[in-house]
Design an enzyme around this catalytic site. Structure first.
Site, mmCIF file in Angstrom:
data_model
loop_
_atom_site.group_PDB
_atom_site.id
_atom_site.type_symbol
_atom_site.label_atom_id
_atom_site.label_comp_id
_atom_site.label_asym_id
_atom_site.label_seq_id
_atom_site.Cartn_x
_atom_site.Cartn_y
_atom_site.Cartn_z
ATOM 1 C CG ASP A 138 42.995 33.741 35.998
ATOM 2 O OD1 ASP A 138 42.346 33.261 35.087
ATOM 3 O OD2 ASP A 138 44.056 34.439 35.754
ATOM 4 N NE ARG A 142 45.017 38.830 34.256
ATOM 5 C CZ ARG A 142 44.958 39.091 35.436
ATOM 6 N NH1 ARG A 142 44.837 40.306 36.004
ATOM 7 N NH2 ARG A 142 45.103 38.289 36.386
ATOM 8 C CG ASP A 143 46.806 38.792 27.972
ATOM 9 O OD1 ASP A 143 46.607 38.990 29.548
ATOM 10 O OD2 ASP A 143 48.167 39.287 27.678
ATOM 11 C CD GLU A 144 46.615 35.381 34.149
ATOM 12 O OE1 GLU A 144 47.152 34.883 35.154
ATOM 13 O OE2 GLU A 144 46.925 36.542 34.174
ATOM 14 C CG ASP A 160 42.806 32.297 41.410
ATOM 15 O OD1 ASP A 160 44.235 31.716 41.417
ATOM 16 O OD2 ASP A 160 42.670 33.324 40.977
ATOM 17 C CD1 TRP A 191 48.153 28.982 42.151
ATOM 18 C CD2 TRP A 191 48.495 29.562 44.180
ATOM 19 N NE1 TRP A 191 47.767 30.072 42.308
ATOM 20 C CE2 TRP A 191 48.007 30.506 43.653
ATOM 21 C CE3 TRP A 191 48.956 29.772 45.371
ATOM 22 C CZ2 TRP A 191 47.815 31.835 44.452
ATOM 23 C CZ3 TRP A 191 48.901 30.934 46.241
ATOM 24 C CH2 TRP A 191 48.450 31.999 45.569
ATOM 25 C CG HIS A 241 40.899 37.733 39.786
ATOM 26 N ND1 HIS A 241 41.066 37.753 38.504
ATOM 27 C CD2 HIS A 241 41.718 37.100 40.566
ATOM 28 C CE1 HIS A 241 42.171 37.371 38.240
ATOM 29 N NE2 HIS A 241 42.639 36.594 39.429
ATOM 30 C CD GLU A 260 44.368 40.074 39.466
ATOM 31 O OE1 GLU A 260 44.140 40.775 38.622
ATOM 32 O OE2 GLU A 260 45.212 39.153 39.532
HETATM 33 C C1 BGC Z 1 46.100 35.125 38.323
HETATM 34 C C2 BGC Z 1 45.750 34.491 39.652
HETATM 35 C C3 BGC Z 1 46.717 33.565 39.957
HETATM 36 C C4 BGC Z 1 48.132 34.249 40.038
HETATM 37 C C5 BGC Z 1 49.284 33.301 40.429
HETATM 38 C C6 BGC Z 1 47.555 35.720 38.378
HETATM 39 O O1 BGC Z 1 48.153 36.245 37.070
HETATM 40 O O2 BGC Z 1 45.319 35.865 37.608
HETATM 41 O O3 BGC Z 1 44.538 34.712 40.114
HETATM 42 O O4 BGC Z 1 46.395 32.579 41.031
HETATM 43 O O5 BGC Z 1 48.663 34.753 38.715
HETATM 44 O O6 BGC Z 1 49.667 33.949 41.435
#
Ligand code: BGC
Length: 972
Positions: A465, A469-471, A478, A529, A761, A740
């Protein structure tokens, strides 16, 4: 010189791949010809163990076939750890024969688990705490004989590893072994190390950090997602020229220690104390008597698979553009580009000098560095000098997403930084660039660059995504929305093959699909998704004709559709469960991320779409019963959808843009109802002054459905829209990647929120697909995948864009679609690769008037099936380059009529003035007439306040056309 030539010979999408565990690798090639309309009549393939091909192990002989993509190797069973040479020649329909291609090769890795003689090892946990932060060093000395012919290392790690041999770094790969669903699949890498070995004493070293395996992952920063101990497994296979072999394996005799990397985390950065470097630790004369022991680790060998994706590497370096002193007094490098990777710097300073780099994507409205959107990710790199002259450093086991770097502690920085000491290393999966798109509009070109940079930053082994950040997770939604654009920009066959295998591996027993792949967070099976399970393999198939991937993924695709079918009480609807909906849609209520389109509509629409693609996949794979079954299912879902969401007279019961987009995109309505819903969608955009309100689900298809349903000019206006919300709004705010949120930075320069505000994003970059396929007109006939049958259909819409050009390196070769319009002329340039054909539509052209390279088309060799349609001239061509020129009948003039929408006048100052003369007050946005703005001018006749008569209307139209004539003349 032979006019028929073979180039770009590949095996499993790659040139000369090392370390394949595919038992029947697929071979492809491209053909070059100096004659138009060349197709392959036949081919001959040879595979040999020796470079001289004297005794090939497989020779197909002359095979009459047009196939030049993915030919399965069908010779004797392949041996492991062996190099196979191959070459190909072709014949064409003109009776010509090519020379043999250049010799290419692939090399096999292991086919059986028992070929692993090595053991997984880890530092002895009694001596070195597995939870301790520093990167571990592992080493082993060994002797080899004279006469080394070849040597390969097969290795992988749990955690991230980097190898050294006799003091030199092995290969250029970064972040090995990449990220897979480790508990089910771990990739191992193969390295050719022949040149690094000596025929006496040698030493090997490995550095090992936590990485995706056991470091922080997700917003909770959960650790130890796959295990608690780092480890490696490594096997060095050496062959001597006398036919003997040697083997060095990882086992408990290896030694372990820690080194200069005191801390390393993907999200948080690295701490490196150069004073702790152990000089020559991976050389053979190093004294390791103080080092600790190792233990074997009990991990399965069955999970090991040879590298599937291309490796991650430094792909480009960029120099900082400037150094800034912010109002807060910080010294900050500006890279000029929001990039993903790391900074390498050099420094000369006394031992113990600490230099800190903090990475951020944007500056705030005051011009200070903004770290808020990183959430808990620290993105901080610390280096402590050893003080022995010039030192060079870049972090090893981490990467950052950034444009700005705050520097602390660099000697002399208060007097200014010398930019020469810093370089940005851009890191991502090493993919071949396949597409380019350019127009006459520089802002749109910047958007295309932003899309590409978004892809680069988020294709670090897994489609993520965001990279900062912490992801940084493999969010399925996505990936699904972006894949088609992605595959235009870069060759993504291996990248998605690997990721889809992880999707399949992590799919739940009931067919549900986790939110992220590899799965490291709770939650699964949201509509749009989870549909990645179906949409992604299908898209790879369309782009590359990869039926093997379809076959492999079929059970996963089917399980997803069956999962949906089993939800709730109603077989043909999906109206239960949790969904992200039209995520971040602008029509959402205050304080929520969920757009206004109801979940049931989105979920049922995607249910239909996935069912359709599954049916089409079954067709490709010849699964006759499934074709029938899913065709029936699709009909029923569509029926339900119509009953539930379409009113009896054909209006969509949900009035969001996204609902209209999905209904059209997924072909859920037909005939008059389709026309009406298209019309209504166009109205919704016009009523919003050519602005969208869509989120993650509606945005990717918005322009496509407008263009394909008669409203291309509206789609172009959406593309060119610079005011919020729009694609170009972010560009006008200086974006160099895709945001994003539509309003990541608001009009007043404040931020949307800290909470979720990535500036890199790729999801909204999904418009790229429409830019290639519709604006430039480079598309395919989907019944013949991989562009075997190309469709070139430039859509010239509006005078704002006068030029567009797309190039795409397909599996068959380069395709070009380019158009250019002047007031007088339309020029269309096309390139079609050998072994394909193309249908070309020359918009608004007249058959008698089109010339190709100066000759009237009906007389040109290689052009067939010329016919006049209401769209223009349609023709069919074979391979070659073509340049069509014809008169621009429409010129640049817009022709105003009673049907012209008021909004199209109101957006133009001069036109508005004229309009005001006839209909005073019309431009007052709060006035009585404002609600008519999306309507044709003639509607004013029926509005009591407008006082417009038929005569006055005609006079107005005449005046508008005269004004247009004047404006266009001035423009020229
Ligand atoms: C992510 C998105 C992801 C979404 C789910 C977010 O935190 O960055 O891109 O699809 O969560 O809705």
């Amino acid at each position: 010189m032979n006019e028929l030539k073979i180039y770009d010979v590949t095996c499993e999408y790659r040139k000369n791949p090392i370390g394949l565990d595919v038992k029947k690798p697929r071979l492809s090639w491209k053909i070059q010809s100096d004659r138009r309309g060349t197709t392959q009549l036949a081919y001959q393939l040879q595979v040999s163990l020796k470079f001289n091909f004297e005794t090939p192990i497989w020779d197909t002989g002359y095979i009459e076939s047009e196939q030049s993509l993915h030919i399965d190797y069908a010779g004797p069973e392949l041996k492991s750890t062996t190099r196979y040479y191959y070459r190909v020649k072709v014949w064409d329909h003109f009776g010509r024969q090519s020379d043999w291609s250049d010799i290419a090769w692939w090399e096999t890795a292991f086919f059986e688990t028992n070929e692993w003689k090595a053991k997984w090892i880890t530092p002895n946990p009694q001596e070195l705490d597995p939870a301790s932060e520093p990167a571990f060093l592992l080493r082993k000395e060994f002797n080899l004989k004279d006469g080394i012919e070849s040597a390969r290392i097969y290795a992988t790690g749990v955690g991230l590893y980097e190898l050294y041999l006799n003091g030199q770094c092995v290969g250029e790969d970064l972040l090995a072994p990449g990220w897979t669903s480790y508990s089910k699949r771990i990739q191992y890498q193969t390295y050719d190390v022949t040149a690094l070995l000596t025929s006496s004493s040698n030493a090997i070293g490995a550095m090992l950090a936590d990485g995706w395996y056991k470091g922080d992952l997700s917003w909770d920063c959960t650790r130890n997602n796959y295990g608690t101990k780092r480890g490696i497994i490594l096997q060095l296979n050496v062959r001597y020229d006398d036919g003997t072999e040697d083997l060095l394996v990882s086992d408990h005799t290896w030694k372990a220690f820690t080194g200069p990397i005191l801390y390393s985390e993907l999200y948080h950065g690295e701490v490196y104390d150069a004073r702790l470097e152990q000089r020559d630790w991976s050389k053979s004369d190093f004294n390791d008597s103080k080092w600790m022991g190792t233990d074997t680790l009990d991990l399965p060998l069955e999970n090991l698979v040879a590298q599937e994706n291309n490796p991650t590497r430094v792909i480009e370096t960029i120099k900082p553009q400037a150094v800034l002193i912010t109002p807060a007094g910080d010294t900050v490098l500006d890279m000029g580009q929001n990039m993903v990777g790391r900074i390498r710097f050099t420094v000369t300073a006394p031992a113990g000098t600490k230099i800190t780099l903090k990475h951020a994507e944007v500056l705030d409205k005051d011009g200070n560095v903004y770290f808020g959107n990183l959430r808990s990710a620290k993105q901080t790199v610390e280096y402590i000098t050893k003080g022995e002259g010039m030192e060079s450093y870049a972090p090893v086991f981490t990467f950052q997403g950034f444009r700005y770097v705050k520097i602390e502690g660099y000697p002399g920085q208060e007097n200014g930084l010398n930019l020469e000491h810093f370089v940005g290393e851009v890191i991502h999966t090493d993919m071949v660039q396949s597409g380019n798109f350019k127009t006459s509009n520089p802002v749109v070109n910047q958007l295309q660059q932003n899309i590409k940079w978004g892809q680069r930053g988020n294709f670090v082994d897994v489609p993520t995504d965001c990279p900062q950040r912490d992801e940084r997770l493999g969010w399925t939604g996505d990936a699904q929305v972006f894949i088609r654009t992605a595959l235009f920009n870069y060759q993504g066959g291996p990248f998605f093959t690997k990721w889809l295998r992880d999707l399949k591996a992590d799919q739940l027993p009931n067919g549900g699909v986790p939110f992220v792949i590899p799965n490291v967070v709770d939650g699964d099976s949201s509509a749009a998704w989870g549909d990645a399970a179906v949409i992604c393999p299908w898209t790879v198939y369309l782009s590359y004709s990869d039926t093997r991937l379809l076959e492999e993924q079929y059970p996963s695709m089917q399980a997803w559709v069956e999962y949906i079918r089993a939800q709730g009480e109603m077989e043909y609807a999906w109206n239960t469960g949790f969904h992200f909906g039209d995520w971040l849609g602008l029509d959402s209520k205050e304080d929520t991320y969920f757009g206004a389109t109801p979940d049931e509509l989105i979920a049922t629409a995607f249910y239909a779409y996935s069912t359709r693609l599954l049916r089409d996949t079954a067709k490709v794979l010849n699964k006759v019963d499934d074709v029938k079954q899913y065709d029936e299912l699709l009909i029923r879902i569509k029926k339900y959808y119509n009953d539930e969401f379409i009113t009896p007279l054909g209006r969509l019961a949900v009035t969001t843009q996204t609902a209209h987009v999905l209904t059209l995109m997924f072909d859920l309505v037909e005939g008059k109802i389709r026309e009406r819903i298209s019309y209504d969608l166009n109205q919704l955009v016009l009523e919003n002054d050519y602005h969208l309100t869509t989120g993650f689900v509606g945005t990717p298809y918005l322009n496509l459905v407008l263009s394909n349903n008669g409203y291309h000019e509206t789609a172009v206006k959406l593309l060119l829209q610079e005011t919020f919300p729009s694609w170009l709004y972010s560009v006008s705010k200086g974006a160099t990647t895709i945001w994003e949120h539509w309003d990541g930075i608001k009009e007043d320069d404040s931020f949307w929120s800290d909470d979720m505000n990535s500036f890199n994003h790729y999801a909204y970059g999904a418009i790229g697909d429409w830019m290639y396929r519709v604006v430039a007109g480079l598309d395919m006939d989907e019944t013949e995948p991989a562009y075997k049958r190309i469709r070139i259909q430039p859509r010239i819409g509006g005078k704002e864009l006068t030029y567009a050009r797309a190039t795409y390196d397909s599996m068959y070769g380069r395709i070009v679609s380019a158009w250019n319009i002047t007031h007088e002329e339309v020029t269309i340039e096309v390139e079609i690769p050998v072994n394909t054909t193309a249908q070309i539509i020359l918009p608004f052209a007249n058959k008698e008037d089109v010339k190709e390279n100066g000759i009237i088309i009906t007389k040109v060799e290689g052009i067939f099936d010329i016919c006049q349609t209401d769209k223009g001239v349609s023709l069919v061509v074979g391979s070659g380059q073509y340049r069509f020129v014809y008169k621009n009948e429409r010129g640049f003039r817009t022709i105003y009529s009673a049907n012209t929408r008021l909004i199209d006048l109101l957006l133009n100052e001069e036109m508005t003035k004229t309009l005001e003369m006839y209909v005073p007050g019309i431009s007052n946005p709060h006035g009585q007439l404002a609600r008519l703005k999306a309507e044709p001018i003639e509607k004013l006749l029926y509005h009591p306040m407008s006082k417009l008569t038929e005569d006055r209307l005609n006079a107005l139209i005449n005046e508008l056309n005269a004004l247009e004539e004047k404006l266009v003349t001035v423009q020229q």
